[in-house]
Design an enzyme around this catalytic site. Structure first.
Site, PDB file in Angstrom:
ATOM      1  N   LYS A   1       0.793  -1.235   0.000  1.00  0.00           N
ATOM      2  CA  LYS A   1       0.000   0.000   0.000  1.00  0.00           C
ATOM      3  C   LYS A   1       0.828   1.290   0.000  1.00  0.00           C
ATOM      4  CE  LYS A   1      -2.184  -1.581   3.665  1.00  0.00           C
ATOM      5  NZ  LYS A   1      -3.133  -1.852   4.760  1.00  0.00           N
TER       6      LYS A   1
ATOM      7  N   ASP B   1      -5.503  -6.194  10.434  1.00  0.00           N
ATOM      8  CA  ASP B   1      -6.856  -5.611  10.440  1.00  0.00           C
ATOM      9  C   ASP B   1      -7.953  -6.633  10.125  1.00  0.00           C
ATOM     10  OD1 ASP B   1      -5.959  -5.694   7.811  1.00  0.00           O
ATOM     11  OD2 ASP B   1      -6.607  -3.668   7.285  1.00  0.00           O
TER      12      ASP B   1
HETATM   13  C1  GLC Z   1      -2.674  -4.991   2.544  1.00  0.00           C
HETATM   14  C2  GLC Z   1      -1.881  -5.614   3.697  1.00  0.00           C
HETATM   15  C3  GLC Z   1      -2.759  -6.504   4.547  1.00  0.00           C
HETATM   16  C4  GLC Z   1      -3.999  -5.746   4.986  1.00  0.00           C
HETATM   17  C5  GLC Z   1      -4.733  -5.186   3.770  1.00  0.00           C
HETATM   18  C6  GLC Z   1      -5.966  -4.390   4.152  1.00  0.00           C
HETATM   19  O1  GLC Z   1      -3.042  -5.991   1.659  1.00  0.00           O
HETATM   20  O2  GLC Z   1      -0.795  -6.349   3.178  1.00  0.00           O
HETATM   21  O3  GLC Z   1      -2.059  -6.967   5.682  1.00  0.00           O
HETATM   22  O4  GLC Z   1      -4.837  -6.597   5.702  1.00  0.00           O
HETATM   23  O5  GLC Z   1      -3.836  -4.345   3.038  1.00  0.00           O
HETATM   24  O6  GLC Z   1      -5.656  -3.298   4.953  1.00  0.00           O
END
Ligand code: GLC
Length: 357
Positions: free
Chosen positions: A60, A95
């Site tokens: 991200k 999360d």
């Molecule tokens: C990205 C992260 C993951 C998280 C997701 C949603 O894919 O790698 O860990 O859960 O974003 O926030």
């Protein structure tokens, strides 16, 4: 997002200090008690215990290289001490896992949680003995929560357009998080921009000039995209305003504005259908894709894309129903979670603290 590790953790610890300072008079900790913190860290982590884990890689758009391989809990605890706070991380939670914990706390039929926000990911509960990778002792419950990190899924069966490929190559993590790059909030607006740019260059979408701002990466966010897409004015006034505000395009005719909406729709529909396919995959894995046994299945979903992009949410749900068939779909409940991950992390920290007595 691209500074040093201390910058990031000092920032988080300072926000925590502000929060603690704002607690009202009514909040009292018992004598000798330390504040226990649930830490939602939404990135791939090699979890070594309930309160330790090392960062595998960033996703991200984060790029703090020195942190890869470091224990994120240790770093946050150190920053907390630098702030002079009497507090300690007792649960490190992705999360998706936090959202699942929060959902399960209120509804025992919750079996999976999905995040559709800046990034995308899912977690689900399965029998521990079904996990070949797991060599540790089996938990008493016999169950395990699996953080799939599904954003990193890729397959030759997943068709990628020239726009996806170019976005990937120019991203901070080329070749990685391919599924996430098709579905999530960080990327959908950027895909739309790339399509519009090509339409401007080759099909004169915006008359005979290519708006210079349209060439700027990431200028069009998924939030802009959804505001244009969800424009309900008969003459697509909002689309016109956004094109002017964001891309400096002075005036557009209805046909052009409609074409922009159509591009948003195609990109959102593809993302939503792919997200539904991911959920269907989990249900299939758990044998919940049939009516037998007649069991309610709850899936908690959180994240801005799901929450604010109504078209996306509806399209995802109707695709899932199509995949499952009407009868099975009637037992599957998609529940919107609100800050599920934070609440879930707090619940996990609290229950762990109780276990310790
Ligand atoms: C990205 C992260 C993951 C998280 C997701 C949603 O894919 O790698 O860990 O859960 O974003 O926030």
């Amino acid at each position: 997002m691209s500074g040093g590790s201390d910058d990031l953790f000092d920032f988080i610890a300072a926000a925590l200090a502000n929060f603690v300072a704002s607690e009202g008079e009514d909040y009292h900790l018992s004598e000798g008690m330390q504040r226990q913190l649930g830490f939602t860290f939404s990135f791939p982590v090699k979890q070594t215990s309930i309160a330790s884990g090392t960062l595998i890689k960033w996703t991200k758009g984060f790029a703090i290289d020195e942190m890869v391989g470091m224990d994120v809990v240790e770093e946050l605890n150190k920053a907390i001490r630098r702030q002079g706070l009497d507090m300690k991380v007792t649960a490190l939670v992705n999360d998706t896992v936090g959202t699942l914990a929060a959902a399960k706390y209120v509804d025992n039929d919750a079996i999976a949680a999905v995040i559709l926000g800046t990034g995308t990911n899912a977690a689900y509960i399965d029998h521990a003995h079904k996990i070949p990778k797991w060599h540790g002792p089996l938990p008493k419950s016999g169950e395990m929560v699996i953080n799939m990190e599904w954003g990193n899924f890729r397959s030759s069966h997943l068709p990628l357009t020239e726009f996806d490929q170019a976005l990937d190559v120019e991203s901070l993590n080329p070749g990685e998080q391919i599924y996430e790059k098709l579905i999530s909030g960080m990327y959908m607006g950027e895909i739309v921009r790339r399509v519009l740019l090509k339409m401007a260059q080759e099909a004169y979408l915006f008359a005979d000039n290519v708006p210079p701002k349209l060439e700027t990466p990431d200028i069009l966010s998924t939030l802009h995209m959804l505001m244009m897409h969800q424009d309900t004015t008969p003459d697509l006034k909002t689309v016109g305003i956004k094109l002017k505000e964001i891309l400096g395009i002075e005036s557009t005719c209805y046909k052009t504005r409609k074409a922009v909406v159509d591009v948003c729709e195609v990109v959102a529909r593809r993302g939503a259908r792919l997200a539904a396919a991911g959920i269907y995959g989990i249900l299939k894995k758990l044998g919940r894709d049939t009516v037998c046994p007649e069991q309610r299945t709850v899936i908690a979903v959180d994240g801005g894309v799901y929450k604010y992009y109504k078209f996306f949410a509806q399209c995802m749900e109707s695709t899932l129903s199509d995949l499952l068939g009407e009868e099975v779909a009637s037992f599957v409940v998609i529940k919107q979670a609100n800050d599920g991950s934070g609440i879930g992390a707090a619940l996990l920290a609290a229950s762990y603290c109780q276990c310790l007595g």
